[in-house]
Design a protein around this motif. Sequence first.
Motif, PDB file in Angstrom:
ATOM      1  N   ASN A 245       0.845  -1.200   0.000  1.00  9.96           N
ATOM      2  CA  ASN A 245       0.000   0.000   0.000  1.00  9.96           C
ATOM      3  C   ASN A 245       0.877   1.245   0.000  1.00  9.96           C
ATOM      4  O   ASN A 245       1.787   1.377   0.824  1.00  9.96           O
ATOM      5  CB  ASN A 245      -0.906   0.013   1.232  1.00  9.96           C
ATOM      6  N   ASP A 247       0.472   5.274   0.342  1.00  8.85           N
ATOM      7  CA  ASP A 247      -0.520   6.294   0.682  1.00  8.85           C
ATOM      8  C   ASP A 247      -0.238   7.619  -0.014  1.00  8.85           C
ATOM      9  O   ASP A 247       0.728   7.751  -0.782  1.00  8.85           O
ATOM     10  CB  ASP A 247      -0.628   6.472   2.201  1.00  8.85           C
ATOM     11  N   ASP A 248      -1.062   8.608   0.251  1.00  3.68           N
ATOM     12  CA  ASP A 248      -0.963   9.889  -0.437  1.00  3.68           C
ATOM     13  C   ASP A 248       0.306  10.657  -0.088  1.00  3.68           C
ATOM     14  O   ASP A 248       0.695  11.584  -0.814  1.00  3.68           O
ATOM     15  CB  ASP A 248      -2.176  10.769  -0.104  1.00  3.68           C
TER      16      ASP A 248
END
Length: 609
Positions: A245, A247-248
């Motif tokens: 994952n 993230d931003d």
Amino acid sequence: MVRLRRSLCTILTVVVLSATAAACGLPEVSDVQPGRRVGSNVAPRARIVVSPPLKGASQDVTARDFLRAGAGFQETDENQQVVGRLFLAPSSLDRWRPASSVTVYDTKTTMAIEHLPGDQLKLTTTAVATIDVNGHYRELTPGTVTSVVFTMTRVDGEWRVQLPDDGFGLWLNTDEFDRVFAPFRVHYVVPTERHLVADVRWLPSGPKVATALARAQLGAVPDYLKGAAESGLPEGARLAVDAVNVDDTGVATVTLTNSNQTLDPNRRRAIWAQFVATLTQAPGVSSVSLEVQAIGKIPVPNLPDSIGLLGDLGYDLNPTSSPTVGLERTKDGVARINPQSLNEGDPARPSAAPSGAASQTLSIPDAYVDLALSPDGSDIAGVDRDRAELVRWRGTTTVTAPAFATSLTNPTYDTHGRLWIAGVAQQRARIWTFDATAAAPTTPSGVLVTWLDGRQVINLSVSPDATRVAVLSRLPNDTDFRLDVAGVVRGADGTPTSLAPPYRQGEPLTRFVDVTWLDPMTLAVLAQGKEGDSPRPFQVDIGAGVGLRRVGQLDIEESLIPAVPGARSITSRGGVRGLIVMTATTAQVRVARVWAPVPEVSELVVAGT
């Protein structure tokens, strides 16, 4: 060291610039400029759009369009279908494994289609490279032909492709390949050191590249590095979830399966270092967070939960600095120089370019040739013209090695204080090292290299980080020339004991003459491009070939390093721009796009090369 890349402009850009160059004052010709190095963080690729099957298409068109649709294997249409799968018969859906093997073929060659009995088609083209299931790239000899046989079958009245029983990967033309795949580095730990060594993998440069890199990092150390490098990750470690994952904020979270070894304090920094060095190459990833399923973060004392800089972990990738110590041989003898001061004159007038300023003349007889200089400049080695005697000069002391072999290669040093040389003893090729810090004669220490049996060593060179050796060899009948890279396995005291299995490089080339390292991941060789050519310099990128995949898009003389007539040895004072080539009578230093002779110099030596 920044790797040299040949930069290609699009046709549209070329047209526009050529029309406006005079008005804007742009030069019509410029030197090759450094480009993106292997493993650098790159922008996300452009989306690739491919067309679905045409209604009523013939067998030939359907088969050819399936191959073309393979370039979009990471894309889906509005129905969330991978377009390439629409060309396949239902029984072949599981046989299409795009990342299992990739064949790169020349865009400019015609793909031949032959009709065989039983609605079979044989498609044949000229292949230039392949990628295996682990992402290792292999550049092929020019003119290599490859083929595949598809069975065509009717599905709802339309021709569809039945793949071979053993499955099928991808065929990509050279233009598509550079859009779909990119080279990345997977990292391993050098034992007893806070240093990483890299292995190049070509992976799909799509939205899942961070996950692909993590999975590659979890794999075993490649054979050619076994014993020279290791992984901090325990055997069998894997991702606990299907994807990494991101993230931003650019933090990539890697969740590993639970293992006591994963949490071993002695392994934590190594694990973190490997993942940070590898995953921060992915577009959009600025730092990495590691955790174990059902336990949480893998802590490292005094460091935050996510790490983006390798130096914060105390590890490095051993960047190469430009050497400032060297030797030059003239009619007056051998003198110490700064190789960076060579050719400081006008590069447009190479004949007038001065050599470096000599600081002292050394007492090295002309009978000893092919000199080598240790990285710190304290030790010099050479062999006699009969290539049966090795001599070292340390300060005012002459150290003659006891007779141990014939057909000696050029000596070369590593950064661990060892002098390397190959030769023939007891009628077989062997490699030895010597303690280059000793001021008295020492016996040679043999390096076990089983894969050299039956071969002859032409020359060898040790990587700047002393983890790998590049070996040029051939068969005794002067055929099957090879360039192999192998990891250095060392004993408890640091003495080299053996070389790992070989990783062949530069396969399109033949009749190798000499080799040198430009940085820890790049070699330069003197070799023939094809039988009958004169030897010329080539840049060989470990795991990325010699760039012949791109030849055809550029004029060959513009895309390759300029030739040097009569070249017999090669070294560098810093990267491909700092190449130095020796002929039988002169030294040639690369200045911009030309070779500049260094007046009255018959031999140039750069420390540690």
